[in-house]
Each structure stands twice: as structure tokens, then as C-alpha cells.
Design a protein around this motif. Structure first.
Motif, mmCIF file in Angstrom:
data_model
loop_
_atom_site.group_PDB
_atom_site.id
_atom_site.type_symbol
_atom_site.label_atom_id
_atom_site.label_comp_id
_atom_site.label_asym_id
_atom_site.label_seq_id
_atom_site.Cartn_x
_atom_site.Cartn_y
_atom_site.Cartn_z
ATOM 1 N N MET A 98 0.842 -1.170 0.000
ATOM 2 C CA MET A 98 0.000 0.000 0.000
ATOM 3 C C MET A 98 0.897 1.245 0.000
ATOM 4 S SD MET A 98 -2.963 1.188 2.718
ATOM 5 C CE MET A 98 -3.104 -0.448 3.300
ATOM 6 N N ILE A 99 0.572 2.205 -0.844
ATOM 7 C CA ILE A 99 1.372 3.427 -0.865
ATOM 8 C C ILE A 99 0.947 4.316 0.302
ATOM 9 C CG2 ILE A 99 1.640 3.280 -3.373
ATOM 10 C CD1 ILE A 99 -0.186 5.765 -3.599
ATOM 11 N N SER A 100 1.860 5.158 0.718
ATOM 12 C CA SER A 100 1.573 6.066 1.829
ATOM 13 C C SER A 100 0.676 7.212 1.363
ATOM 14 C CB SER A 100 2.881 6.645 2.376
ATOM 15 O OG SER A 100 3.452 7.525 1.420
ATOM 16 N N GLN A 101 0.083 7.887 2.334
ATOM 17 C CA GLN A 101 -0.728 9.061 2.026
ATOM 18 C C GLN A 101 0.151 10.142 1.396
ATOM 19 O OE1 GLN A 101 -4.061 8.939 2.493
ATOM 20 N NE2 GLN A 101 -4.256 10.867 1.437
ATOM 21 N N LYS A 102 1.391 10.222 1.855
ATOM 22 C CA LYS A 102 2.324 11.203 1.302
ATOM 23 C C LYS A 102 2.560 10.942 -0.187
ATOM 24 C CE LYS A 102 6.903 13.200 2.029
ATOM 25 N NZ LYS A 102 8.156 13.137 2.801
ATOM 26 N N ALA A 103 2.725 9.677 -0.565
ATOM 27 C CA ALA A 103 2.930 9.337 -1.976
ATOM 28 C C ALA A 103 1.676 9.656 -2.791
ATOM 29 C CB ALA A 103 3.294 7.864 -2.122
ATOM 30 N N ALA B 19 9.560 5.646 -10.015
ATOM 31 C CA ALA B 19 10.560 6.601 -9.512
ATOM 32 C C ALA B 19 9.976 7.493 -8.430
ATOM 33 C CB ALA B 19 11.095 7.449 -10.661
ATOM 34 N N VAL B 20 8.757 7.980 -8.641
ATOM 35 C CA VAL B 20 8.124 8.844 -7.632
ATOM 36 C C VAL B 20 7.845 8.053 -6.365
ATOM 37 C CG1 VAL B 20 6.089 10.254 -7.094
ATOM 38 C CG2 VAL B 20 7.122 10.378 -9.366
ATOM 39 N N LEU B 21 7.363 6.845 -6.527
ATOM 40 C CA LEU B 21 7.050 6.024 -5.357
ATOM 41 C C LEU B 21 8.304 5.734 -4.531
ATOM 42 C CD1 LEU B 21 4.593 4.851 -4.063
ATOM 43 C CD2 LEU B 21 4.911 2.778 -5.398
ATOM 44 N N ARG B 22 9.408 5.422 -5.206
ATOM 45 C CA ARG B 22 10.665 5.177 -4.488
ATOM 46 C C ARG B 22 11.160 6.449 -3.800
ATOM 47 N NH1 ARG B 22 11.644 2.786 -9.357
ATOM 48 N NH2 ARG B 22 11.536 0.516 -9.312
ATOM 49 N N LEU B 23 11.030 7.564 -4.488
ATOM 50 C CA LEU B 23 11.475 8.846 -3.950
ATOM 51 C C LEU B 23 10.726 9.186 -2.656
ATOM 52 C CD1 LEU B 23 12.213 11.958 -5.926
ATOM 53 C CD2 LEU B 23 10.467 12.143 -4.187
ATOM 54 N N ASP C 39 8.341 7.026 -0.819
ATOM 55 C CA ASP C 39 8.150 5.944 0.156
ATOM 56 C C ASP C 39 9.376 5.070 0.384
ATOM 57 O OD1 ASP C 39 5.566 6.704 0.645
ATOM 58 O OD2 ASP C 39 4.628 5.078 -0.480
ATOM 59 N N GLY C 40 10.384 5.204 -0.444
ATOM 60 C CA GLY C 40 11.551 4.336 -0.301
ATOM 61 C C GLY C 40 11.359 3.051 -1.092
ATOM 62 N N PRO C 41 12.062 1.980 -0.709
ATOM 63 C CA PRO C 41 11.972 0.718 -1.454
ATOM 64 C C PRO C 41 10.524 0.239 -1.566
ATOM 65 C CG PRO C 41 13.722 0.609 0.168
ATOM 66 C CD PRO C 41 12.967 1.878 0.433
ATOM 67 N N ILE C 42 10.186 -0.335 -2.721
ATOM 68 C CA ILE C 42 8.802 -0.739 -2.953
ATOM 69 C C ILE C 42 8.616 -2.253 -3.022
ATOM 70 C CG2 ILE C 42 8.049 1.403 -4.017
ATOM 71 C CD1 ILE C 42 8.638 0.282 -6.732
ATOM 72 N N ALA C 43 9.671 -2.997 -2.853
ATOM 73 C CA ALA C 43 9.566 -4.459 -2.904
ATOM 74 C C ALA C 43 8.834 -4.974 -1.665
ATOM 75 C CB ALA C 43 10.958 -5.081 -2.964
ATOM 76 N N PRO C 44 8.025 -6.023 -1.844
ATOM 77 C CA PRO C 44 7.316 -6.588 -0.693
ATOM 78 C C PRO C 44 8.252 -7.346 0.263
ATOM 79 C CG PRO C 44 6.858 -7.883 -2.660
ATOM 80 C CD PRO C 44 7.646 -6.687 -3.092
ATOM 81 N N LEU C 45 9.399 -7.780 -0.240
ATOM 82 C CA LEU C 45 10.403 -8.465 0.574
ATOM 83 C C LEU C 45 11.773 -7.850 0.297
ATOM 84 C CD1 LEU C 45 9.368 -12.142 -0.257
ATOM 85 C CD2 LEU C 45 8.892 -10.932 1.883
ATOM 86 N N ALA C 46 12.550 -7.673 1.328
ATOM 87 C CA ALA C 46 13.880 -7.068 1.157
ATOM 88 C C ALA C 46 14.782 -7.910 0.248
ATOM 89 C CB ALA C 46 14.539 -6.870 2.516
#
Length: 148
Positions: free
Chosen positions: A1-6, A76-80, A82-89
Motif C-alpha cells: 500500500m502506498i503512503s498518504q504522502k505518496a 521513480a516517484v514512489l521510491r522517492l 516511500d523508499g523501497p517498494i519491494a514486498p520483501l527485502a
């Protein structure tokens, strides 16, 4: 789920992108997008700091797109924001880290379960630009699925 900020960042970018070459005041962005002004200030500073938008002071000041919408991807915006977007590290492209509880990555059923799903999601996010979103053009997104 993306953050409210994103979510708010996407709203602001999409709004700014509808005014190419023009400066839009922060109050107008807040009003048009429903993003609280105080929160919007921080988001716009982040976007400006990463070279996506620019600002101008003064009477006709405000914010404007610095990069064309065709060069800004959802990923790119999502990473910028919220940071990493992978469900697992352990499957992250930019923030790989071995899972602490994993005995054998190559045999990990959970890793295998999410690897292909994440790959498709990542392809779509990195192929979808703000220009595609503005046009409402799903053709490019469908093309990504046909490649997979």
C-alpha cells in the motif's frame, strides 16, 4: 500500500503537469487536489529537492514541472517518496537485504512466490509515466503485460 504522502505527491505532480510551462501557486494546488497545504509544502520541497519540479518566488511565483511528464515514472516517484517498494527485502532491486529468518534463499518458497509478481508490478510502475497517466493511455500498460 502506498503512503498518504505518496498519494498526495502524485496528485500534486499530476496537477502541475496539466499546466506545462506555467507556475501554479501552492494554494491553488492544495485547493484543486484536496491536499492539506502544510503537508503539501513538505511534499513539494521533496519533489523540488529531487529535481522533478521547480519553484519561483514573487507575485507570479509558485511551482512548475522541471522535468517533462514523459520522463517521470510512477516507480521513480514512489521510491522517492516511500523508499523501497519491494514486498520483501530479498527481492528488492535497490535495497536488497537477505532476510534474517531465511535458511536458503534459492529454496525459499515465500521468495519465489513474490518474485514473479513483484517483477510484473515493477515493470508496470517503471513503464508508466505521468504522461501516460495524463493521457489516460492504458495501451502502454497493456504492452508491458504482453511482454511478461
Amino acid at each position: 500500500m502506498i503512503s498518504q504522502k505518496a498519494k498526495y505527491a502524485f496528485k500534486a505532480l499530476i496537477h502541475l503537469a496539466t499546466y506545462p510551462g506555467q507556475t501554479v501557486q501552492i494554494d491553488d494546488i492544495a485547493r484543486a487536489t484536496g491536499v492539506p497545504r502544510k503537508f503539501l509544502e513538505h511534499i513539494l520541497l521533496d519533489l523540488k529537492g529531487h529535481g522533478l519540479i521547480t519553484s519561483r518566488r514573487g507575485r507570479s511565483g509558485g511551482y512548475a514541472m522541471l522535468r517533462p511528464p514523459a520522463e517521470i515514472t510512477v516507480g521513480a516517484v514512489l521510491r522517492l517518496i516511500d523508499g523501497p517498494i519491494a514486498p520483501l527485502a530479498c527481492i528488492s532491486v535497490n535495497a536488497y537485504r537477505r532476510c534474517d529468518d531465511c535458511l536458503d534463499e534459492a529454496a525459499c518458497a515465500v521468495r519465489h512466490l513474490f518474485t514473479d509478481v513483484y517483477s510484473v508490478i515493477l515493470q508496470v510502475m517503471d513503464a508508466t509515466t505521468l504522461a501516460v497517466v495524463l493521457r489516460g493511455d492504458a495501451t502502454r500498460i497493456k504492452h508491458v503485460f504482453s511482454v511478461v
